[in-house]
Design a protein around this motif. Structure first.
Motif, short mmCIF file in Angstrom:
data_model
loop_
_atom_site.label_atom_id
_atom_site.label_comp_id
_atom_site.label_asym_id
_atom_site.label_seq_id
_atom_site.Cartn_x
_atom_site.Cartn_y
_atom_site.Cartn_z
N SER A 223 -6.46 11.33 -16.87
CA SER A 223 -5.93 12.63 -17.29
C SER A 223 -6.22 12.87 -18.77
O SER A 223 -6.61 13.98 -19.16
CB SER A 223 -4.43 12.67 -17.04
OG SER A 223 -3.88 13.84 -17.57
N GLU B 74 -4.53 6.55 -13.76
CA GLU B 74 -4.38 7.98 -13.56
C GLU B 74 -4.05 8.67 -14.88
O GLU B 74 -4.57 9.73 -15.20
CB GLU B 74 -3.29 8.28 -12.53
CG GLU B 74 -3.61 7.81 -11.14
CD GLU B 74 -4.57 8.73 -10.42
OE1 GLU B 74 -4.74 9.88 -10.83
OE2 GLU B 74 -5.17 8.26 -9.43
N SER B 75 -3.21 8.05 -15.68
CA SER B 75 -2.86 8.60 -16.99
C SER B 75 -4.08 8.63 -17.91
O SER B 75 -4.32 9.62 -18.61
CB SER B 75 -1.75 7.77 -17.61
OG SER B 75 -1.49 8.20 -18.92
N SER C 29 0.84 -1.20 0.00
CA SER C 29 0.00 0.00 0.00
C SER C 29 0.87 1.25 0.00
O SER C 29 1.98 1.24 0.54
CB SER C 29 -0.91 0.01 1.22
OG SER C 29 -0.15 0.07 2.39
N GLY C 30 0.37 2.29 -0.64
CA GLY C 30 1.12 3.54 -0.71
C GLY C 30 2.06 3.63 -1.90
O GLY C 30 2.78 4.60 -2.04
N THR C 31 2.06 2.61 -2.76
CA THR C 31 2.92 2.64 -3.94
C THR C 31 2.16 3.33 -5.07
O THR C 31 1.13 2.85 -5.52
CB THR C 31 3.31 1.22 -4.36
OG1 THR C 31 3.90 0.57 -3.25
CG2 THR C 31 4.27 1.24 -5.52
N CYS C 32 2.70 4.42 -5.54
CA CYS C 32 1.99 5.22 -6.54
C CYS C 32 1.96 4.57 -7.91
O CYS C 32 1.11 4.89 -8.73
CB CYS C 32 2.59 6.61 -6.63
SG CYS C 32 4.30 6.61 -7.20
N TRP C 33 2.88 3.66 -8.20
CA TRP C 33 2.94 3.07 -9.54
C TRP C 33 1.78 2.12 -9.82
O TRP C 33 1.52 1.78 -10.97
CB TRP C 33 4.27 2.35 -9.72
CG TRP C 33 5.43 3.27 -9.54
CD1 TRP C 33 6.36 3.21 -8.54
CD2 TRP C 33 5.75 4.42 -10.31
NE1 TRP C 33 7.25 4.23 -8.66
CE2 TRP C 33 6.90 5.00 -9.75
CE3 TRP C 33 5.20 5.03 -11.43
CZ2 TRP C 33 7.48 6.14 -10.25
CZ3 TRP C 33 5.79 6.17 -11.93
CH2 TRP C 33 6.91 6.71 -11.36
N ASP C 34 1.09 1.67 -8.80
CA ASP C 34 -0.05 0.79 -9.01
C ASP C 34 -1.17 1.48 -9.78
O ASP C 34 -1.85 0.86 -10.58
CB ASP C 34 -0.61 0.29 -7.68
CG ASP C 34 0.32 -0.69 -7.00
OD1 ASP C 34 1.17 -1.27 -7.70
OD2 ASP C 34 0.18 -0.88 -5.79
N ASN C 35 -1.36 2.75 -9.54
CA ASN C 35 -2.45 3.48 -10.17
C ASN C 35 -2.00 4.34 -11.34
O ASN C 35 -2.79 5.10 -11.88
CB ASN C 35 -3.14 4.37 -9.13
CG ASN C 35 -3.85 3.57 -8.10
OD1 ASN C 35 -4.34 2.49 -8.37
ND2 ASN C 35 -3.92 4.10 -6.90
N ALA C 36 -0.77 4.23 -11.77
CA ALA C 36 -0.24 5.11 -12.80
C ALA C 36 -0.99 4.99 -14.12
O ALA C 36 -1.25 6.00 -14.78
CB ALA C 36 1.25 4.83 -13.01
#
Length: 55
Positions: free
Chosen positions: A18, A14-15, A4-11
């Motif tokens: 955007s 999220e892209s 948990s807290g790893t930003c690359w999971d949702n990259a």
């Protein structure tokens, strides 16, 4: 899934979010606030993004 807290999971999502915000919702003025209108635009964009857009 990683820790948990790893930003690359949702990259990826999220892209994509955007892209949809900048390419669709910035230029489209909805005449009504109906949920179905927004869903139709999102489905149309999915088809464009996956099938027609130069990748």
């Amino acid at each position: 899934m990683s820790r948990s807290g790893t930003c690359w999971d949702n990259a990826v999502i999220e892209s994509f979010q955007s892209n949809i915000k900048s390419e669709v919702f910035q230029y489209v003025k909805f005449n009504s606030q109906r949920y179905q209108d927004v869903v139709e635009w999102v489905i149309t964009y999915f088809n464009y993004y996956n099938e027609e857009r130069i990748q």
